[in-house]
Design a protein around this motif. Structure first.
Motif, short mmCIF file in Angstrom:
data_model
loop_
_atom_site.label_atom_id
_atom_site.label_comp_id
_atom_site.label_asym_id
_atom_site.label_seq_id
_atom_site.Cartn_x
_atom_site.Cartn_y
_atom_site.Cartn_z
N VAL A 113 0.60 -1.24 0.21
CA VAL A 113 0.06 0.00 -0.36
C VAL A 113 0.90 1.11 0.07
N SER A 114 0.74 1.88 -1.26
CA SER A 114 1.68 3.08 -1.28
C SER A 114 0.80 4.28 -0.88
N LEU A 115 1.35 5.15 0.07
CA LEU A 115 0.60 6.24 0.76
C LEU A 115 0.94 7.58 -0.38
N GLN B 44 -4.23 0.83 -3.84
CA GLN B 44 -4.20 2.36 -3.64
C GLN B 44 -4.97 2.79 -2.27
N VAL B 45 -4.33 3.67 -1.73
CA VAL B 45 -5.15 4.14 -0.72
C VAL B 45 -6.63 4.84 -1.06
N TRP C 292 -10.13 -0.27 -5.62
CA TRP C 292 -8.94 0.13 -5.06
C TRP C 292 -7.66 -0.76 -5.35
N VAL C 293 -8.09 -2.04 -5.92
CA VAL C 293 -6.96 -2.83 -6.32
C VAL C 293 -6.32 -2.67 -7.61
N LYS C 294 -5.19 -2.73 -7.71
CA LYS C 294 -4.54 -1.97 -9.12
C LYS C 294 -4.68 -2.94 -10.27
N THR C 295 -4.93 -2.65 -11.48
CA THR C 295 -5.28 -3.52 -12.64
C THR C 295 -4.13 -2.88 -13.64
N PRO C 296 -3.55 -3.65 -14.49
CA PRO C 296 -2.49 -3.30 -15.44
C PRO C 296 -3.10 -2.34 -16.62
N GLY C 297 -2.36 -1.14 -16.73
CA GLY C 297 -2.62 -0.25 -17.89
C GLY C 297 -2.27 -0.56 -19.31
N LYS C 298 -2.93 0.02 -20.09
CA LYS C 298 -2.34 -0.27 -21.41
C LYS C 298 -1.51 0.88 -22.03
N THR C 299 -0.61 0.53 -22.91
CA THR C 299 0.32 1.63 -23.36
C THR C 299 -0.26 2.60 -23.79
N SER C 300 0.01 3.75 -23.50
CA SER C 300 -0.70 4.91 -23.97
C SER C 300 -0.36 5.57 -25.43
N THR C 301 -1.46 5.83 -26.00
CA THR C 301 -1.29 6.38 -27.44
C THR C 301 -1.81 7.66 -27.63
N GLU C 302 -2.52 8.19 -26.64
CA GLU C 302 -3.06 9.45 -26.71
C GLU C 302 -2.05 10.78 -26.64
#
Length: 383
Positions: free
Chosen positions: A108-110, A307-308, A358-368
């Protein structure tokens, strides 16, 4: 306070690498197992080397849980420190939870901009309590002996979590280990312009970077302010954390390829190479090697990040507009209170089932393409 809705902040969940200090523990345990079939003298040398390679200091103070045996559940407080001359500040605060079976780990990162109550806000506040960003708790003095207990007390007051072990990590010192392998691979998910020193431009995609380039890239946070970064849960400081995790994994991969993790002699070089970039606070009865052996069943690739419960907001501080992160009353506060209780009671599985957002999921590569968010946030007043 008016809710800031410029970005979607749902730093959702991914299985991520362990903090590098945890890998050090595993290396120490690995060294012990490598030499276990050798002479008692060699085994003793390995244990002594591991123990002496990790300086110890009183980090936790009154927030330390009473414990004798190494058994779960365990809560560990990790403070990432920035050493500049005689001054030391903490810019990363991570709560690490290991379950009762010592097989599963949650981080858990603050958020450094989390708005909290701080017991000592420094000379500017006559050393009285105040509400401020959590990283302000680490800026009340250049003396780490003064700031460290203030940081720990701030975290303890916020969470009520008692810690079995503490660690401070000088990430810049750790990156000095890149010199041992020459270069490491880092993969920015979109182009990013450095705001430091040589103003490097890091292109999208994977490339090999030396120590100075790597350190520059993993220190960036204002470049991760595209709309897509926030949508993917990698905006701002969370983007910086993601790049730090990449650096850790890439360095470990390089060490493995060059045989550092199976050669006792090379492994000793790693342990000694850490120098004073890692210090720990553990019960006197625990040794580093005993701890490593007890944590041997943890899979670094299966560590979960949380995530907090909080979202971006704005406030004013001494008449100046400030961007903050805040746990708001209602659903967020309910989820946060439940998170602190789950850390203390070893019920994180149930908590993650109840609060999956609040549990993290992988993000996709940004193209925007980026928006004006980076300029807006970079111009904000921060600690």
């Amino acid at each position: 306070m008016a809710m800031w809705t410029a970005h979607h902040w749902s730093d959702m969940a991914v299985k991520t690498g362990a903090p590098w200090w945890a890998h050090l523990m595993m290396y120490a345990g690995g060294l012990t197992m490598v030499v276990a079939g050798g002479t008692a003298a060699v085994a003793q040398f390995a244990s002594t080397t591991a123990e002496n390679a990790v300086p110890q200091e009183n980090i936790l103070g009154d927030a330390q849980a009473e414990v004798e045996e190494i058994k779960g559940p365990l809560n560990i407080l990790v403070l990432g420190v920035d050493k500049q001359g005689d001054s030391t500040r903490s810019d990363t605060m991570i709560l690490v939870h290991i379950n009762e079976d010592l097989t599963e780990t949650t981080m858990v990162s603050l958020p450094r901009d989390l708005w909290v109550e701080i017991p000592d806000c420094g000379p500017g506040y006559s050393n009285n309590p105040c509400e401020n960003k959590i990283n302000h708790s680490a800026s009340i003095s250049g003396d780490w002996e003064v700031t460290r207990p203030n940081v720990v007390q701030t975290i303890f007051d916020l969470t009520g979590v008692e810690f079995h072990m503490g660690a401070t990590v000088d990430f810049e010192g750790f990156l000095g280990l890149v010199d041992m392998v020459g270069e490491i691979e880092l993969c920015p998910w979109h182009e990013i312009q450095s705001i430091h020193g040589e103003k490097r431009t890091f292109p999208e995609g994977c490339a090999m970077y030396d120590k100075d380039e790597s350190l520059d890239l993993i220190r960036q946070r204002y470049g991760w302010y595209w709309d897509s970064d926030w949508e993917e849960g990698r905006g701002g400081d969370y983007g910086r954390q993601a790049m730090q995790q990449q650096a850790i994994k890439s360095l470990l991969k390089a060490f493995k390829e060059e045989g550092y993790l199976t050669d006792p002699g090379k492994l000793t070089d790693i342990l000694e190479g850490f120098g004073d970039s890692l210090t720990i606070d553990k019960p006197d009865e625990w040794t580093v090697t005993d701890l490593a052996v007890n944590l041997r069943d943890i899979d670094p690739e299966s560590i979960t990040s949380v995530q907090v419960p909080s979202t971006p907001d704005k406030t004013t501080l001494d008449g100046t507009p400030v961007d903050i992160v805040m746990t708001h009353e209602g659903a967020e506060q309910e989820a946060a209170d439940a998170l602190w209780a789950a850390l203390q009671n070893d019920t994180l599985d149930q908590w993650m089932t109840q609060y999956p957002e609040w549990v993290k999921t992988p993000g996709k590569t940004s193209t925007e393409t980026p928006t004006g968010a980076a300029e807006e946030s970079a111009s904000a007043t921060t600690d």
